[in-house]
Motif scaffolding. Structure first.
Motif, short mmCIF file in Angstrom:
data_model
loop_
_atom_site.label_atom_id
_atom_site.label_comp_id
_atom_site.label_asym_id
_atom_site.label_seq_id
_atom_site.Cartn_x
_atom_site.Cartn_y
_atom_site.Cartn_z
N GLY A 100 0.84 -1.15 -0.13
CA GLY A 100 -0.07 -0.08 -0.11
C GLY A 100 0.76 1.24 -0.02
N ALA A 101 1.99 1.17 0.75
CA ALA A 101 2.86 2.23 0.71
C ALA A 101 3.39 2.50 -0.70
CB ALA A 101 3.82 2.14 1.92
N LEU A 102 3.98 1.55 -1.29
CA LEU A 102 4.41 1.76 -2.64
C LEU A 102 3.40 2.28 -3.84
CD1 LEU A 102 6.91 0.92 -4.31
CD2 LEU A 102 5.73 -1.16 -4.71
N ILE A 103 1.93 1.73 -3.68
CA ILE A 103 1.04 2.47 -4.48
C ILE A 103 0.87 3.92 -4.04
CG2 ILE A 103 -1.43 2.37 -4.93
CD1 ILE A 103 -1.40 -0.76 -4.62
N GLY A 104 0.91 3.95 -2.67
CA GLY A 104 0.83 5.59 -2.41
C GLY A 104 1.87 6.50 -3.12
N ILE A 105 3.08 5.97 -2.55
CA ILE A 105 4.26 6.83 -3.17
C ILE A 105 4.14 6.97 -4.73
CG2 ILE A 105 6.74 6.87 -3.51
CD1 ILE A 105 7.15 5.38 -0.71
N ALA A 106 3.82 5.89 -5.37
CA ALA A 106 3.59 5.92 -6.90
C ALA A 106 2.72 7.02 -7.38
CB ALA A 106 3.40 4.49 -7.46
N LEU A 107 1.48 7.06 -6.56
CA LEU A 107 0.37 7.84 -7.15
C LEU A 107 0.83 9.42 -6.62
CD1 LEU A 107 -2.71 5.90 -6.01
CD2 LEU A 107 -1.78 6.27 -8.60
N ALA A 108 1.22 9.49 -5.33
CA ALA A 108 2.00 10.87 -5.07
C ALA A 108 2.99 11.21 -5.95
CB ALA A 108 2.34 10.78 -3.42
N THR A 109 4.06 10.62 -6.18
CA THR A 109 4.74 11.11 -7.12
C THR A 109 4.22 11.45 -8.52
OG1 THR A 109 6.44 9.48 -6.31
CG2 THR A 109 6.87 10.25 -8.09
N LEU A 110 3.35 10.53 -9.11
CA LEU A 110 2.67 10.90 -10.48
C LEU A 110 2.06 12.52 -10.37
CD1 LEU A 110 1.74 10.11 -13.25
CD2 LEU A 110 -0.12 9.03 -12.37
N ILE A 111 1.50 12.53 -9.30
CA ILE A 111 0.82 13.77 -8.96
C ILE A 111 1.68 14.92 -9.04
CG2 ILE A 111 -0.65 15.31 -7.66
CD1 ILE A 111 -2.08 12.70 -6.54
N PHE A 112 3.02 14.75 -8.45
CA PHE A 112 3.89 15.78 -8.34
C PHE A 112 4.40 15.90 -9.82
CE2 PHE A 112 8.61 16.87 -8.05
CZ PHE A 112 8.51 17.62 -7.19
N ALA A 113 4.79 14.96 -10.64
CA ALA A 113 5.33 15.11 -11.78
C ALA A 113 4.45 15.76 -12.75
CB ALA A 113 5.57 13.62 -12.15
N LYS A 114 3.06 15.52 -12.79
CA LYS A 114 2.23 16.21 -13.74
C LYS A 114 2.22 17.74 -13.13
CE LYS A 114 0.34 12.85 -16.05
NZ LYS A 114 0.72 12.74 -17.46
N VAL A 115 2.29 18.07 -11.88
CA VAL A 115 2.33 19.57 -11.45
C VAL A 115 3.52 20.26 -11.83
CG1 VAL A 115 1.95 21.03 -9.60
CG2 VAL A 115 0.43 19.01 -9.78
N GLN A 116 4.53 19.61 -11.46
CA GLN A 116 5.74 20.09 -11.72
C GLN A 116 6.59 20.06 -13.30
OE1 GLN A 116 7.10 22.19 -9.73
NE2 GLN A 116 5.94 21.57 -7.92
N LYS A 117 5.74 19.17 -14.00
CA LYS A 117 6.15 19.01 -15.27
C LYS A 117 7.36 18.40 -15.61
CE LYS A 117 2.98 22.18 -17.24
NZ LYS A 117 2.04 22.45 -16.32
N VAL A 118 7.69 17.22 -14.78
CA VAL A 118 9.07 16.67 -14.84
C VAL A 118 8.75 15.14 -15.15
CG1 VAL A 118 10.22 18.19 -13.04
CG2 VAL A 118 9.07 16.23 -12.19
N PRO A 119 9.92 14.43 -15.69
CA PRO A 119 9.70 13.03 -15.89
C PRO A 119 9.34 12.15 -15.02
CG PRO A 119 11.53 14.20 -17.07
CD PRO A 119 11.26 15.13 -16.13
N TYR A 120 8.02 11.43 -15.08
CA TYR A 120 7.67 10.75 -13.72
C TYR A 120 8.57 9.38 -13.76
CZ TYR A 120 4.87 7.37 -11.45
OH TYR A 120 4.26 6.34 -10.50
N LEU A 121 9.07 8.76 -14.94
CA LEU A 121 9.79 7.47 -14.51
C LEU A 121 11.22 7.84 -14.09
CD1 LEU A 121 8.80 5.70 -17.91
CD2 LEU A 121 8.24 5.22 -15.36
N ASN A 122 11.78 9.16 -14.47
CA ASN A 122 12.99 9.52 -13.87
C ASN A 122 13.02 9.75 -12.44
OD1 ASN A 122 15.09 12.17 -13.29
ND2 ASN A 122 15.92 10.36 -14.21
N LEU A 123 11.99 10.27 -11.81
CA LEU A 123 11.57 10.34 -10.37
C LEU A 123 11.64 8.88 -9.79
CD1 LEU A 123 8.99 13.21 -10.10
CD2 LEU A 123 11.44 13.32 -9.82
N THR A 124 10.46 7.96 -10.40
CA THR A 124 10.54 6.83 -9.65
C THR A 124 11.69 5.86 -9.80
OG1 THR A 124 9.77 5.62 -11.77
CG2 THR A 124 7.87 6.65 -10.35
N ASP A 125 12.58 5.97 -10.75
CA ASP A 125 13.94 5.33 -10.81
C ASP A 125 14.79 5.66 -9.86
OD1 ASP A 125 13.37 4.24 -13.23
OD2 ASP A 125 14.42 5.17 -14.49
N HIS A 126 14.94 6.89 -9.32
CA HIS A 126 15.75 7.46 -8.34
C HIS A 126 15.05 7.33 -6.80
CE1 HIS A 126 17.73 10.07 -11.08
NE2 HIS A 126 18.67 10.52 -10.47
#
Length: 268
Positions: A100-126
């Motif tokens: 559940g934590a993993l899903i929560g982080i993935a969704l939160a990061t997706l929202i952040f990436a959309k708002v900040q207009k940064v590559p999502y997969l680059n964030l998740t890789d890090h």
């Protein structure tokens, strides 16, 4: 048999408020995550400044906690919480799910990436490269709390956990810390540093597959959740979720390969 050390779960007491070792372990993981993301930015591999990293961390922590608790309530113990909804917010009594934590982080990061207009997969890789260290310390916190113990065993290093009865059990929290944490941390760090030509998203997919495999193996030593027991084909809920995780990781690699023309970036 090795005696359980029975470490005081309270690390320090500040103005009458207890700070437990489990919380300290979480903080170590969060601090390391911030340092890791900052390091990636300074090396030019992550397009975020310090303020955006702080924003990502806050968004991720909120997503992690909401996901971990919501998933546990709905998947692991819904009948109980349906009868006692007032206990849903009582986090001090435990009840968090890694998946559940993993899903929560993935969704939160997706929202952040959309708002900040940064590559999502680059964030998740890090993020995937830093998460294992947090797991390593978090499982040590579970061991100190004397929770999430293993199945009964006759191995020489079996331990008697006070809350689990008088039978020796696998110290599965330490197995998980070693395999899900330190081993995964070493592998991900190696891939990050030595395979810089991996396409965006490849590290994320590899993490999902490797963690799923490691956890699938380690779960056979862990006592299944009392309210669930063993489910289909004698698998625990954790193992079933890991099979789904492996499948999703393989799908991620397939999509990344098709988008990038392979899992490795071609030299220009």
């Amino acid at each position: 048999m090795i005696p359980y050390p029975e470490i005081d779960p309270v690390a320090i007491s500040v103005f009458g408020r207890e700070v437990r070792w489990y919380s300290v372990m979480y903080m170590i993981g969060i601090v390391y995550m911030f340092w890791w993301l900052r390091r990636g930015a300074l090396r030019g591999r992550l397009a975020l400044d310090a303020r955006k990293i702080e924003s990502l961390m806050l968004t991720g922590v909120v997503g992690m906690m909401l996901g971990a608790r919501t998933f546990y309530v709905l998947v692991y113990n819904f009948p109980f919480y349906a009868e006692h909804p007032e206990k849903i917010l009582q986090l001090s009594q435990g009840g968090l799910s890694y998946h559940g934590a993993l899903i929560g982080i993935a969704l939160a990061t997706l929202i952040f990436a959309k708002v900040q207009k940064v590559p999502y997969l680059n964030l998740t890789d890090h993020i995937c490269c830093a998460v294992p260290l947090g797991i390593a310390f978090g499982r040590i916190g579970n061991f100190i709390n004397g929770e999430l113990w293993g199945r009964t065993t006759d191995v020489a290093w079996g331990m008697v956990f006070p809350a689990a009865g008088m039978e020796p059990r696998h110290p599965s929290q330490l197995y998980n810390s070693l395999l899900e944490g330190w081993l995964m941390f070493a592998i991900m760090l190696y891939l990050y540093e030595r395979r810089k030509d991996l396409a965006p998203g490849a590290l994320s997919g590899l993490y999902l597959i490797m963690y799923g495999c490691v956890r699938l193996f380690a779960e056979q030593f862990r006592q299944p959740d009392a309210q669930l027991g063993l489910l289909t084909l004698g698998l625990s809920m954790g193992q079933i979720l890991c099979l789904l995780m492996i499948t999703f990781g393989a799908g991620t690699l397939l999509v990344v390969s098709r988008i990038s023309g392979g899992l490795r970036l071609k030299a220009s």
